[in-house]
Design a protein around this motif. Structure first.
Motif, PDB file in Angstrom:
ATOM      1  N   ASN A  39       0.979  -1.021  -0.053  1.00 51.75           N
ATOM      2  CA  ASN A  39      -0.026  -0.017   0.034  1.00 51.75           C
ATOM      3  C   ASN A  39       0.729   1.300   0.087  1.00 51.75           C
ATOM      4  O   ASN A  39       0.436   2.322  -0.499  1.00 51.75           O
ATOM      5  N   ASP A  40       2.222   1.223   0.395  1.00 48.57           N
ATOM      6  CA  ASP A  40       3.042   2.318   0.344  1.00 48.57           C
ATOM      7  C   ASP A  40       3.467   2.716  -1.228  1.00 48.57           C
ATOM      8  O   ASP A  40       3.822   3.821  -1.262  1.00 48.57           O
ATOM      9  N   TYR A  41       3.308   1.678  -1.907  1.00 52.70           N
ATOM     10  CA  TYR A  41       3.595   2.288  -3.356  1.00 52.70           C
ATOM     11  C   TYR A  41       2.266   2.282  -4.170  1.00 52.70           C
ATOM     12  O   TYR A  41       2.504   2.272  -5.636  1.00 52.70           O
ATOM     13  N   ASN A  45       0.557  10.212  -5.093  1.00 52.34           N
ATOM     14  CA  ASN A  45       1.161  11.159  -4.339  1.00 52.34           C
ATOM     15  C   ASN A  45       2.174  10.780  -3.317  1.00 52.34           C
ATOM     16  O   ASN A  45       2.698  11.509  -2.367  1.00 52.34           O
ATOM     17  N   THR A  46       2.600   9.582  -3.345  1.00 51.30           N
ATOM     18  CA  THR A  46       3.568   9.155  -2.235  1.00 51.30           C
ATOM     19  C   THR A  46       4.845   9.469  -2.591  1.00 51.30           C
ATOM     20  O   THR A  46       5.823   9.630  -1.820  1.00 51.30           O
ATOM     21  N   ALA A  48       7.082   7.378  -3.712  1.00 54.40           N
ATOM     22  CA  ALA A  48       7.886   6.369  -3.483  1.00 54.40           C
ATOM     23  C   ALA A  48       8.004   5.422  -4.526  1.00 54.40           C
ATOM     24  O   ALA A  48       8.772   4.488  -4.665  1.00 54.40           O
TER      25      ALA A  48
END
Length: 115
Positions: A39-41, A45-46, A48
């Motif tokens: 979910n971090d990727y 807008n991250t 990442a």
């Protein structure tokens, strides 16, 4: 016993292997890292996803893969029963297309990892 999830297996079973392989390669992430915190990727807008930070990267990707992206977008819009809102500015639209492809792939990848 839970089977070991692999990127190769994901590509064999995803909805658009050709586009998803290309968008995955553009992202420049390791599968092990993504597997750990998928979910971090997911979202644009991250910041990442190293291969998709600059418009020069996302616009080039969209131009090179526009027909694959439009095909995937058409399928997606058909499934949800309505068109998505898209930017009117050319660079923003190309960026949007690339991020649509990434987020669409990541949605399937997250589902695959959670099976």
């Amino acid at each position: 016993m839970k089977s070991r999830k692999t990127l190769t297996d994901f590509f064999k079973n995803c909805s658009n292997p050709e586009l998803f392989r290309k968008v995955w390669n553009q992202g420049g992430l390791s599968f092990e890292k993504v597997k750990q915190y998928p979910n971090d990727y997911y979202a644009a807008n991250t910041g990442a996803v190293p291969g998709m930070i600059y418009y020069s990267e996302t616009c080039r990707f969209a131009k090179s893969n526009i027909w694959l992206i439009i095909e995937q977008l058409s399928t997606f819009e058909e499934e949800i029963g309505q068109p998505l809102d898209k930017p009117s500015d050319t660079m923003q639209l190309q960026n949007w297309y690339t991020w649509f492809a990434w987020e669409n792939m990541m949605s399937e990848l997250i589902n695959y990892l959670e099976e």
